[in-house]
Write an enzyme that holds these catalytic residues in place. Sequence first.
Site, short mmCIF file in Angstrom:
data_model
loop_
_atom_site.label_atom_id
_atom_site.label_comp_id
_atom_site.label_asym_id
_atom_site.label_seq_id
_atom_site.Cartn_x
_atom_site.Cartn_y
_atom_site.Cartn_z
N ASP A 8 0.87 -1.17 0.00
CA ASP A 8 0.00 0.00 0.00
C ASP A 8 0.91 1.23 0.00
O ASP A 8 2.11 1.12 -0.27
CB ASP A 8 -0.96 -0.02 1.20
CG ASP A 8 -0.24 0.09 2.54
OD1 ASP A 8 1.01 0.13 2.59
OD2 ASP A 8 -0.93 0.12 3.58
N CYS A 66 3.83 -3.10 3.91
CA CYS A 66 2.95 -2.01 4.31
C CYS A 66 3.80 -1.10 5.19
O CYS A 66 5.01 -1.25 5.21
CB CYS A 66 1.67 -2.50 5.00
SG CYS A 66 1.90 -3.31 6.59
N GLY A 69 4.66 -3.59 8.13
CA GLY A 69 4.76 -5.00 7.74
C GLY A 69 3.81 -5.89 8.53
O GLY A 69 3.52 -7.01 8.13
N LYS A 141 1.07 -30.20 11.11
CA LYS A 141 0.27 -29.71 12.25
C LYS A 141 -0.29 -28.33 11.96
O LYS A 141 -1.44 -28.03 12.31
CB LYS A 141 1.10 -29.72 13.52
CG LYS A 141 1.41 -31.12 14.00
CD LYS A 141 2.28 -31.13 15.25
CE LYS A 141 2.56 -32.57 15.68
NZ LYS A 141 3.34 -32.63 16.91
#
Length: 149
Positions: A8, A66, A69, A141
């Site tokens: 962004d 961003c 982050g 998992k």
Amino acid sequence: MRVGIATDHGGFALKEELVAQLRAAGHEVVDFGAHSLQVDDDYPDFVVSLAKAVVAANVDRGVAICGSGVGASVCANKIRGVRAALIHDHFSARQGVEDDHMNILCMGGRTVGPAVAWDLVQTFLAAEGSRAERHLRRLGKVASLEEGR
């Protein structure tokens, strides 16, 4: 390697630098935006497209940026099959891929300078996922969590 990248406004300048460096290094780059600096844009509008492309194997790995982050990391991890992490150091950039099969590196455009960011991206892209039983067991998992088990 085919690398996807998204940001962004908070990481726009860093993304532009990284795109140029990735291309100069011989990587194919898919730019998911932002394509211009718009101070009121929102990282999910770009990061989700990147994350979906990584999962669909339309790109080999992704870089999401961003301001800090954090938002990019949280957003990317909402897409099933994504293993994204906020990275500030070389050890984690390498080990995240090797041990945890991280497929999206997240960084903050306001927290990481361009030289460090480029170093981290190179480390991330050079790393390969481990096939060791213990790592694959752990990944299984984590995959079970995505299935709601």
